[in-house]
Design a protein around this motif. Structure first.
Motif, PDB file in Angstrom:
ATOM      1  N   LEU A 140      20.304 -20.927  80.734  1.00 54.12           N
ATOM      2  CA  LEU A 140      20.705 -19.700  80.057  1.00 54.12           C
ATOM      3  C   LEU A 140      21.569 -18.871  80.993  1.00 54.12           C
ATOM      4  O   LEU A 140      21.283 -18.762  82.197  1.00 54.12           O
ATOM      5  CB  LEU A 140      19.473 -18.893  79.627  1.00 54.12           C
ATOM      6  CG  LEU A 140      18.644 -19.481  78.489  1.00 54.12           C
ATOM      7  CD1 LEU A 140      17.362 -18.672  78.304  1.00 54.12           C
ATOM      8  CD2 LEU A 140      19.433 -19.501  77.182  1.00 54.12           C
ATOM      9  N   ALA A 141      22.637 -18.308  80.472  1.00 55.46           N
ATOM     10  CA  ALA A 141      23.579 -17.544  81.282  1.00 55.46           C
ATOM     11  C   ALA A 141      23.201 -16.076  81.301  1.00 55.46           C
ATOM     12  O   ALA A 141      22.441 -15.586  80.468  1.00 55.46           O
ATOM     13  CB  ALA A 141      24.989 -17.714  80.732  1.00 55.46           C
ATOM     14  N   SER A 142      23.746 -15.369  82.274  1.00 52.99           N
ATOM     15  CA  SER A 142      23.576 -13.922  82.360  1.00 52.99           C
ATOM     16  C   SER A 142      24.864 -13.333  82.893  1.00 52.99           C
ATOM     17  O   SER A 142      25.676 -14.026  83.503  1.00 52.99           O
ATOM     18  CB  SER A 142      22.404 -13.557  83.283  1.00 52.99           C
ATOM     19  OG  SER A 142      22.632 -14.064  84.589  1.00 52.99           O
ATOM     20  N   ALA A 143      25.074 -12.065  82.663  1.00 55.30           N
ATOM     21  CA  ALA A 143      26.298 -11.409  83.116  1.00 55.30           C
ATOM     22  C   ALA A 143      26.331 -11.361  84.635  1.00 55.30           C
ATOM     23  O   ALA A 143      25.361 -10.958  85.285  1.00 55.30           O
ATOM     24  CB  ALA A 143      26.385 -10.000  82.535  1.00 55.30           C
ATOM     25  N   THR A 144      27.441 -11.794  85.234  1.00 54.61           N
ATOM     26  CA  THR A 144      27.591 -11.800  86.697  1.00 54.61           C
ATOM     27  C   THR A 144      28.929 -11.190  87.066  1.00 54.61           C
ATOM     28  O   THR A 144      29.867 -11.153  86.259  1.00 54.61           O
ATOM     29  CB  THR A 144      27.520 -13.224  87.261  1.00 54.61           C
ATOM     30  OG1 THR A 144      28.559 -14.026  86.653  1.00 54.61           O
ATOM     31  CG2 THR A 144      26.175 -13.863  86.974  1.00 54.61           C
ATOM     32  N   TRP A 175      30.176 -17.308  79.223  1.00 57.62           N
ATOM     33  CA  TRP A 175      29.264 -18.368  78.819  1.00 57.62           C
ATOM     34  C   TRP A 175      29.672 -18.952  77.465  1.00 57.62           C
ATOM     35  O   TRP A 175      30.586 -18.444  76.809  1.00 57.62           O
ATOM     36  CB  TRP A 175      27.825 -17.846  78.750  1.00 57.62           C
ATOM     37  CG  TRP A 175      27.677 -16.602  77.904  1.00 57.62           C
ATOM     38  CD1 TRP A 175      27.851 -16.482  76.560  1.00 57.62           C
ATOM     39  CD2 TRP A 175      27.368 -15.293  78.364  1.00 57.62           C
ATOM     40  NE1 TRP A 175      27.640 -15.198  76.132  1.00 57.62           N
ATOM     41  CE2 TRP A 175      27.342 -14.431  77.231  1.00 57.62           C
ATOM     42  CE3 TRP A 175      27.089 -14.749  79.615  1.00 57.62           C
ATOM     43  CZ2 TRP A 175      27.065 -13.081  77.319  1.00 57.62           C
ATOM     44  CZ3 TRP A 175      26.815 -13.406  79.701  1.00 57.62           C
ATOM     45  CH2 TRP A 175      26.793 -12.575  78.567  1.00 57.62           C
ATOM     46  N   MET A 176      28.952 -20.001  77.074  1.00 60.56           N
ATOM     47  CA  MET A 176      29.089 -20.539  75.723  1.00 60.56           C
ATOM     48  C   MET A 176      28.020 -19.879  74.853  1.00 60.56           C
ATOM     49  O   MET A 176      26.832 -20.007  75.146  1.00 60.56           O
ATOM     50  CB  MET A 176      28.897 -22.065  75.725  1.00 60.56           C
ATOM     51  CG  MET A 176      29.950 -22.819  76.495  1.00 60.56           C
ATOM     52  SD  MET A 176      29.638 -24.608  76.507  1.00 60.56           S
ATOM     53  CE  MET A 176      28.201 -24.694  77.587  1.00 60.56           C
ATOM     54  N   GLN A 177      28.454 -19.194  73.835  1.00 62.58           N
ATOM     55  CA  GLN A 177      27.500 -18.495  72.967  1.00 62.58           C
ATOM     56  C   GLN A 177      27.109 -19.374  71.790  1.00 62.58           C
ATOM     57  O   GLN A 177      27.942 -19.756  70.984  1.00 62.58           O
ATOM     58  CB  GLN A 177      28.095 -17.180  72.461  1.00 62.58           C
ATOM     59  CG  GLN A 177      27.146 -16.405  71.551  1.00 62.58           C
ATOM     60  CD  GLN A 177      27.581 -14.983  71.326  1.00 62.58           C
ATOM     61  OE1 GLN A 177      27.453 -14.127  72.195  1.00 62.58           O
ATOM     62  NE2 GLN A 177      28.114 -14.709  70.149  1.00 62.58           N
ATOM     63  N   PHE A 178      25.814 -19.685  71.717  1.00 63.33           N
ATOM     64  CA  PHE A 178      25.269 -20.465  70.607  1.00 63.33           C
ATOM     65  C   PHE A 178      24.768 -19.489  69.549  1.00 63.33           C
ATOM     66  O   PHE A 178      23.831 -18.738  69.798  1.00 63.33           O
ATOM     67  CB  PHE A 178      24.111 -21.349  71.083  1.00 63.33           C
ATOM     68  CG  PHE A 178      24.537 -22.615  71.753  1.00 63.33           C
ATOM     69  CD1 PHE A 178      25.629 -22.637  72.605  1.00 63.33           C
ATOM     70  CD2 PHE A 178      23.854 -23.804  71.536  1.00 63.33           C
ATOM     71  CE1 PHE A 178      26.026 -23.810  73.234  1.00 63.33           C
ATOM     72  CE2 PHE A 178      24.241 -24.978  72.159  1.00 63.33           C
ATOM     73  CZ  PHE A 178      25.343 -24.984  73.001  1.00 63.33           C
ATOM     74  N   ASN A 179      25.388 -19.504  68.380  1.00 59.83           N
ATOM     75  CA  ASN A 179      24.984 -18.638  67.280  1.00 59.83           C
ATOM     76  C   ASN A 179      24.279 -19.474  66.212  1.00 59.83           C
ATOM     77  O   ASN A 179      24.883 -20.344  65.604  1.00 59.83           O
ATOM     78  CB  ASN A 179      26.199 -17.926  66.669  1.00 59.83           C
ATOM     79  CG  ASN A 179      25.848 -17.091  65.455  1.00 59.83           C
ATOM     80  OD1 ASN A 179      25.907 -17.562  64.323  1.00 59.83           O
ATOM     81  ND2 ASN A 179      25.467 -15.846  65.687  1.00 59.83           N
ATOM     82  N   ASN A 238      21.469 -15.290  68.854  1.00 62.39           N
ATOM     83  CA  ASN A 238      22.436 -15.800  69.828  1.00 62.39           C
ATOM     84  C   ASN A 238      21.751 -16.222  71.126  1.00 62.39           C
ATOM     85  O   ASN A 238      20.814 -15.549  71.592  1.00 62.39           O
ATOM     86  CB  ASN A 238      23.482 -14.731  70.142  1.00 62.39           C
ATOM     87  CG  ASN A 238      24.342 -14.394  68.943  1.00 62.39           C
ATOM     88  OD1 ASN A 238      24.773 -15.286  68.217  1.00 62.39           O
ATOM     89  ND2 ASN A 238      24.583 -13.111  68.713  1.00 62.39           N
ATOM     90  N   PHE A 239      22.241 -17.337  71.687  1.00 62.34           N
ATOM     91  CA  PHE A 239      21.760 -17.825  72.983  1.00 62.34           C
ATOM     92  C   PHE A 239      22.959 -18.041  73.895  1.00 62.34           C
ATOM     93  O   PHE A 239      23.840 -18.857  73.577  1.00 62.34           O
ATOM     94  CB  PHE A 239      20.994 -19.147  72.826  1.00 62.34           C
ATOM     95  CG  PHE A 239      19.723 -19.029  72.030  1.00 62.34           C
ATOM     96  CD1 PHE A 239      18.551 -18.575  72.619  1.00 62.34           C
ATOM     97  CD2 PHE A 239      19.700 -19.365  70.689  1.00 62.34           C
ATOM     98  CE1 PHE A 239      17.388 -18.455  71.881  1.00 62.34           C
ATOM     99  CE2 PHE A 239      18.546 -19.254  69.947  1.00 62.34           C
ATOM    100  CZ  PHE A 239      17.390 -18.795  70.540  1.00 62.34           C
ATOM    101  N   PRO A 240      23.032 -17.356  75.052  1.00 61.38           N
ATOM    102  CA  PRO A 240      24.134 -17.585  75.992  1.00 61.38           C
ATOM    103  C   PRO A 240      23.825 -18.790  76.895  1.00 61.38           C
ATOM    104  O   PRO A 240      22.859 -18.775  77.661  1.00 61.38           O
ATOM    105  CB  PRO A 240      24.183 -16.282  76.786  1.00 61.38           C
ATOM    106  CG  PRO A 240      22.770 -15.775  76.752  1.00 61.38           C
ATOM    107  CD  PRO A 240      22.171 -16.236  75.453  1.00 61.38           C
ATOM    108  N   ILE A 241      24.624 -19.831  76.793  1.00 59.21           N
ATOM    109  CA  ILE A 241      24.418 -21.054  77.591  1.00 59.21           C
ATOM    110  C   ILE A 241      25.469 -21.110  78.690  1.00 59.21           C
ATOM    111  O   ILE A 241      26.666 -20.964  78.440  1.00 59.21           O
ATOM    112  CB  ILE A 241      24.503 -22.307  76.696  1.00 59.21           C
ATOM    113  CG1 ILE A 241      23.488 -22.224  75.547  1.00 59.21           C
ATOM    114  CG2 ILE A 241      24.270 -23.568  77.527  1.00 59.21           C
ATOM    115  CD1 ILE A 241      22.043 -22.144  75.979  1.00 59.21           C
TER     116      ILE A 241
END
Length: 308
Positions: A283-287, A245-249, A184-187
């Protein structure tokens, strides 16, 4: 001459002891012959697989001969083999149940080819690579437990062959030596979606190109052998919208021995490609977003200060 007569007389007077000595002699002879043949095969056969299977076959033949010899000794005739086996089974089924199941399991493993040395399996909750199969135990080099991913833990596990009858056996390498894995990649919202999709798909396809041709061929064999639908082995991408975020799986196929290294390579290559987009893709992160700071009433030295 007198000595021979004495021996004959002793044998006549002690038939039970003579019979026991004959049994022990034949038993030792069979064991020594089997041991000699195993060592001979070990020296003469260069191929590891053939040598291993031949040694196991000799070992099984030895067990059969010992059983026949034992039955012949206790019954006095091989003709009574069926009756003796029935009586013997009735007497020791409970006490030797696990041993009997283990021996039966070894035959089942070799005949049905449930797994073989070199396969990676999971059985009775234990996962590892099979390094030996004998008439009672399957020996495995354990993977997992306190180490991450599919790395060896360093422990060698001996598992009773009886477990092939007691639960499911997961084989990672038989017929189809590949597994599907995901990453998974958080965009971040606001990123160039088309560019992000292009980076993830093209990079994944490039890294996994060496597996695609081989996996297609192997999967065709699986489809022709089993009642199973055809599956897509090419990398696929699914996008999920979350609160942050948009999660790329990314779902892809990989050699079962290369899961960890492939996932590491995908993270590294895709991460670098995203950083090279000059923030077009991020790339996104929790905020945590603070909407409003509440009014505060502070008290200092007994007096109260109120916000207007």
């Amino acid at each position: 001459m007198q000595f021979l007569e004495s021996v004959k007389e002793w044998m006549v007077l002690n038939p039970t002891l003579v019979s026991a000595l004959k049994y022990v002699t034949w038993l030792i002879l069979i064991i020594l012959t089997i041991s000699f043949l195993r060592k001979l095969l070990k020296r003469k056969l260069p191929d590891t697989s053939v040598r291993y299977k031949s040694q196991k076959a000799i070992e099984i033949v030895g067990y059969v001969l010992i059983i026949i010899l034992t039955v012949s000794y206790f019954t006095g005739s091989v003709k009574d083999f069926t009756l003796a086996i029935g009586l013997l089974t009735a007497g020791i089924t409970i006490t030797l149940q696990e041993l009997i199941l283990s021996i039966a399991g070894s035959f089942y493993i070799f005949i049905v080819k449930v797994y073989q040395p070199g396969d990676r399996i999971e059985i009775n909750g234990i996962k590892g690579d099979v390094i030996d199969i004998d008439s009672i135990y399957t020996t495995m080099m354990e993977i997992g437990e306190w180490v991450s991913s599919d790395n060896y833990s360093g422990r060698i596990v001996k598992l009773s062959n009886a477990f092939v009858f007691k639960g499911p056996i997961y084989n990672y390498s038989q017929d189809f030596p590949f597994v599907w894995d995901e990453i998974n990649f958080p965009i971040r919202y606001g990123s160039d979606l088309d560019l992000a999709k292009s980076i993830v798909i093209s990079t994944t396809a490039e890294i996994l190109s060496e597996y695609l041709t081989q996996s297609r061929l192997n999967w065709k064999k699986v489809v022709s052998k089993y009642y199973i639908e055809d599956a897509k082995v090419e990398p696929t991408l699914a996008i999920t919208m979350t609160d942050n975020w948009m999660q790329f799986n990314v779902r892809y196929i990989v050699d079962y021995r290369q899961r960890r290294s492939t996932k590491n390579l995908l993270n590294e290559r895709i991460g670098k490609a995203i950083l090279a987009t000059d923030n077009k893709v991020t790339l996104a992160s929790a905020t945590i977003e603070i909407i409003k700071i509440p009014d505060l009433n502070l008290t200092a030295q007994g007096s109260t200060v109120e916000d207007s």
